[in-house]
Design a protein around this motif. Sequence first.
Motif, PDB file in Angstrom:
ATOM      1  N   ASP A 114     -14.578  24.585 -19.263  1.00  0.00           N
ATOM      2  CA  ASP A 114     -13.683  25.189 -18.558  1.00  0.00           C
ATOM      3  C   ASP A 114     -13.321  24.767 -17.268  1.00  0.00           C
ATOM      4  O   ASP A 114     -12.153  24.170 -16.898  1.00  0.00           O
ATOM      5  CB  ASP A 114     -13.743  27.125 -18.867  1.00  0.00           C
ATOM      6  CG  ASP A 114     -13.702  27.915 -19.715  1.00  0.00           C
ATOM      7  OD1 ASP A 114     -13.133  27.547 -20.724  1.00  0.00           O
ATOM      8  OD2 ASP A 114     -14.423  29.045 -19.886  1.00  0.00           O
ATOM      9  N   ARG A 115     -14.587  24.446 -16.906  1.00  0.00           N
ATOM     10  CA  ARG A 115     -14.534  24.296 -15.559  1.00  0.00           C
ATOM     11  C   ARG A 115     -14.153  23.106 -15.434  1.00  0.00           C
ATOM     12  O   ARG A 115     -13.007  21.990 -14.536  1.00  0.00           O
ATOM     13  CB  ARG A 115     -16.097  23.951 -14.581  1.00  0.00           C
ATOM     14  CG  ARG A 115     -16.344  23.582 -13.399  1.00  0.00           C
ATOM     15  CD  ARG A 115     -17.482  23.212 -12.988  1.00  0.00           C
ATOM     16  NE  ARG A 115     -18.151  22.436 -11.726  1.00  0.00           N
ATOM     17  CZ  ARG A 115     -17.775  23.258 -11.444  1.00  0.00           C
ATOM     18  NH1 ARG A 115     -17.544  24.465 -10.628  1.00  0.00           N
ATOM     19  NH2 ARG A 115     -18.249  22.510 -10.137  1.00  0.00           N
ATOM     20  N   ALA A 116     -13.807  21.914 -16.022  1.00  0.00           N
ATOM     21  CA  ALA A 116     -14.105  19.981 -16.731  1.00  0.00           C
ATOM     22  C   ALA A 116     -12.076  20.446 -16.653  1.00  0.00           C
ATOM     23  O   ALA A 116     -11.400  19.954 -15.805  1.00  0.00           O
ATOM     24  CB  ALA A 116     -14.413  20.014 -17.535  1.00  0.00           C
ATOM     25  N   VAL A 117     -11.606  21.698 -17.679  1.00  0.00           N
ATOM     26  CA  VAL A 117     -10.400  21.924 -17.349  1.00  0.00           C
ATOM     27  C   VAL A 117      -8.969  22.428 -16.232  1.00  0.00           C
ATOM     28  O   VAL A 117      -8.663  21.041 -15.502  1.00  0.00           O
ATOM     29  CB  VAL A 117     -10.259  22.677 -18.482  1.00  0.00           C
ATOM     30  CG1 VAL A 117      -8.181  22.429 -18.745  1.00  0.00           C
ATOM     31  CG2 VAL A 117     -10.636  21.643 -19.835  1.00  0.00           C
ATOM     32  N   VAL A 118     -10.185  22.687 -15.519  1.00  0.00           N
ATOM     33  CA  VAL A 118     -10.163  23.689 -14.005  1.00  0.00           C
ATOM     34  C   VAL A 118      -9.371  22.170 -12.966  1.00  0.00           C
ATOM     35  O   VAL A 118      -8.497  21.810 -12.305  1.00  0.00           O
ATOM     36  CB  VAL A 118     -10.641  24.858 -13.700  1.00  0.00           C
ATOM     37  CG1 VAL A 118     -10.293  24.770 -12.211  1.00  0.00           C
ATOM     38  CG2 VAL A 118     -10.209  25.692 -14.324  1.00  0.00           C
ATOM     39  N   ILE A 119     -10.872  21.439 -13.124  1.00  0.00           N
ATOM     40  CA  ILE A 119     -10.283  20.063 -12.564  1.00  0.00           C
ATOM     41  C   ILE A 119     -10.251  19.100 -12.426  1.00  0.00           C
ATOM     42  O   ILE A 119      -9.265  18.673 -11.670  1.00  0.00           O
ATOM     43  CB  ILE A 119     -12.459  19.255 -12.193  1.00  0.00           C
ATOM     44  CG1 ILE A 119     -12.760  20.524 -11.198  1.00  0.00           C
ATOM     45  CG2 ILE A 119     -11.866  18.507 -11.351  1.00  0.00           C
ATOM     46  CD1 ILE A 119     -14.935  20.538 -11.367  1.00  0.00           C
ATOM     47  N   ALA A 120      -9.445  19.296 -13.941  1.00  0.00           N
ATOM     48  CA  ALA A 120      -8.418  18.166 -14.321  1.00  0.00           C
ATOM     49  C   ALA A 120      -7.347  18.198 -14.046  1.00  0.00           C
ATOM     50  O   ALA A 120      -6.624  17.512 -14.096  1.00  0.00           O
ATOM     51  CB  ALA A 120      -8.426  17.614 -16.285  1.00  0.00           C
ATOM     52  N   ALA A 121      -7.066  19.678 -14.523  1.00  0.00           N
ATOM     53  CA  ALA A 121      -5.576  20.015 -13.691  1.00  0.00           C
ATOM     54  C   ALA A 121      -5.445  19.581 -12.105  1.00  0.00           C
ATOM     55  O   ALA A 121      -4.000  19.425 -11.784  1.00  0.00           O
ATOM     56  CB  ALA A 121      -5.347  21.342 -13.488  1.00  0.00           C
ATOM     57  N   ILE A 122      -5.924  20.134 -11.855  1.00  0.00           N
ATOM     58  CA  ILE A 122      -6.238  20.022 -10.099  1.00  0.00           C
ATOM     59  C   ILE A 122      -6.177  18.359  -9.824  1.00  0.00           C
ATOM     60  O   ILE A 122      -5.317  18.441  -8.920  1.00  0.00           O
ATOM     61  CB  ILE A 122      -7.253  20.627  -9.198  1.00  0.00           C
ATOM     62  CG1 ILE A 122      -7.799  22.070  -9.528  1.00  0.00           C
ATOM     63  CG2 ILE A 122      -7.519  20.512  -7.636  1.00  0.00           C
ATOM     64  CD1 ILE A 122      -9.113  22.875  -8.340  1.00  0.00           C
ATOM     65  N   ASN A 123      -6.967  17.872 -10.132  1.00  0.00           N
ATOM     66  CA  ASN A 123      -7.023  15.949 -10.182  1.00  0.00           C
ATOM     67  C   ASN A 123      -4.945  16.454 -10.099  1.00  0.00           C
ATOM     68  O   ASN A 123      -5.185  15.075  -9.999  1.00  0.00           O
ATOM     69  CB  ASN A 123      -7.952  15.717 -10.964  1.00  0.00           C
ATOM     70  CG  ASN A 123      -9.263  15.298 -10.143  1.00  0.00           C
ATOM     71  OD1 ASN A 123      -9.351  15.810  -9.031  1.00  0.00           O
ATOM     72  ND2 ASN A 123     -10.276  15.643 -11.379  1.00  0.00           N
ATOM     73  N   GLN A 124      -4.576  16.311 -11.033  1.00  0.00           N
ATOM     74  CA  GLN A 124      -3.238  15.981 -11.567  1.00  0.00           C
ATOM     75  C   GLN A 124      -2.201  16.731 -10.261  1.00  0.00           C
ATOM     76  O   GLN A 124      -1.124  16.594 -10.337  1.00  0.00           O
ATOM     77  CB  GLN A 124      -2.971  16.546 -12.570  1.00  0.00           C
ATOM     78  CG  GLN A 124      -3.829  16.203 -14.148  1.00  0.00           C
ATOM     79  CD  GLN A 124      -2.743  14.531 -14.227  1.00  0.00           C
ATOM     80  OE1 GLN A 124      -1.951  14.440 -13.451  1.00  0.00           O
ATOM     81  NE2 GLN A 124      -3.273  13.651 -14.920  1.00  0.00           N
ATOM     82  N   GLY A 125      -2.414  17.715  -9.722  1.00  0.00           N
ATOM     83  CA  GLY A 125      -2.275  18.268  -8.383  1.00  0.00           C
ATOM     84  C   GLY A 125      -1.324  19.419  -9.409  1.00  0.00           C
ATOM     85  O   GLY A 125      -0.490  19.612  -8.089  1.00  0.00           O
ATOM     86  N   VAL A 126      -1.855  19.772 -10.328  1.00  0.00           N
ATOM     87  CA  VAL A 126      -1.480  21.272 -10.623  1.00  0.00           C
ATOM     88  C   VAL A 126      -2.193  22.153  -9.664  1.00  0.00           C
ATOM     89  O   VAL A 126      -4.249  22.518  -9.543  1.00  0.00           O
ATOM     90  CB  VAL A 126      -1.618  21.138 -11.397  1.00  0.00           C
ATOM     91  CG1 VAL A 126      -0.964  22.853 -12.054  1.00  0.00           C
ATOM     92  CG2 VAL A 126      -0.744  19.974 -12.422  1.00  0.00           C
ATOM     93  N   SER A 127      -1.973  23.042  -9.337  1.00  0.00           N
ATOM     94  CA  SER A 127      -2.442  24.528  -8.450  1.00  0.00           C
ATOM     95  C   SER A 127      -3.131  24.991  -9.407  1.00  0.00           C
ATOM     96  O   SER A 127      -2.985  25.186 -10.725  1.00  0.00           O
ATOM     97  CB  SER A 127      -1.515  25.399  -7.688  1.00  0.00           C
ATOM     98  OG  SER A 127      -0.978  24.376  -6.204  1.00  0.00           O
ATOM     99  N   VAL A 128      -3.959  25.826  -8.955  1.00  0.00           N
ATOM    100  CA  VAL A 128      -4.605  26.986 -10.331  1.00  0.00           C
ATOM    101  C   VAL A 128      -4.369  28.618  -9.750  1.00  0.00           C
ATOM    102  O   VAL A 128      -4.809  28.629  -8.601  1.00  0.00           O
ATOM    103  CB  VAL A 128      -6.488  26.668 -10.744  1.00  0.00           C
ATOM    104  CG1 VAL A 128      -7.170  27.517 -11.436  1.00  0.00           C
ATOM    105  CG2 VAL A 128      -6.033  25.372 -10.762  1.00  0.00           C
TER     106      VAL A 128
END
Length: 383
Positions: A114-128
């Motif tokens: 789960d954490r890996a997906v969250v970080i990948a989204a953040i790296n794309q500039g997507v807020s969480v």
Amino acid sequence: MLPSSLKAIFNAAKLPADDRPDEYQSAIIYCEGNFTRIDGKTANGLVRSSERYRILAVIDSTMAGQDAGSALGTASAGIPVVKDLDAALAISEQRPDVLIFGLAPLSGLMSSADRAVVIAAINQGVSVVSGLHEFLADDQEIAAAALASGAALYDIRRPRPTKHLRMFDGAIGEVDCIRIAVLGTDGAIGKRTTSTLLTQALNDAGIRTVMVGTGQTGLMQGAAYGVALDAIPAQFGVGELEGAVLAAYEGERPDVIVIEGQGALSHPAYLSSTVVLRASRPQAVIMQHAPARLMLSDYPNVPMPSPLSEIKLIELFGDTKVIGVAINHENMTQAEVLAATVRYEAELGIPATDALWHEPSALVAMVTAAFPTLLARPQTAIA
């Protein structure tokens, strides 16, 4: 401690109105391996109803290719279930505003995947947006990634600073309207869904009604009033919820306030139903029950209570009256649900319905039968 330069990008759970994500931001929901299941209740709820987000896709590789609404047993929602983050990001030409963490595990924590997906989204500039007990803003790696990409982190369950928390003071006695709590016989049994549908049905019938949310999903869906109850220190829980009910009354002057329940009064692990009853002092309760659920959802060695035993407990503890039963139809056919409604009405002497499968008018009838004066009031729904 986080560096002071990071603090500006973090938003607390009880966000000021001008700091909350804008209504109908575009969103993708992460719910790997759990969409339509109990631990996917945040994703399930947001697909069914959201006054804040426009849902683009749900991430769950085990159900990829399905329509999210159809998967939940309702009408097609036009929301695809996709296999991974890349597929979700490809749904729209524009980057989604937020990724919502749609899982609600018992632990309240992320797995490494789960954490890996969250970080990948953040790296794309997507807020969480997260409703976990584990706050994104307190994680150094996630915080640094957000600072680097410009993404924002929304920890919905983060309570206000302790110095600003409210103690119970009895102000609930000044709330001069009908208060109805939706409680249940277990956690993750549909209390929030029934609360949402009940609120909408009463408003559609011209009875001014507002809902007070008590969990992270209700707040994510757009509840204007409420607190994430299980994140509040026990000393302040009753006072904080009392304050939320008072704010709903003062802000809307409704005929009815619906309070979303949490857990179950009889549940061996949860205390939140006691807080709901003490804080809101409801004149009535609608009780949610899943007839086909034999054991508690997160405690498979503990049998489910009977509706009658739970009703007796609620009425004794809360000095209130259970006015109806709302059925959760998990693992049931429509014929079985109909049979259950007939049985409960005969055994318990109160109306029963399935809030999702039956007409909303049945919920309205429960309330107006218990409070006939509502029919005599000027009928103006809250928008």
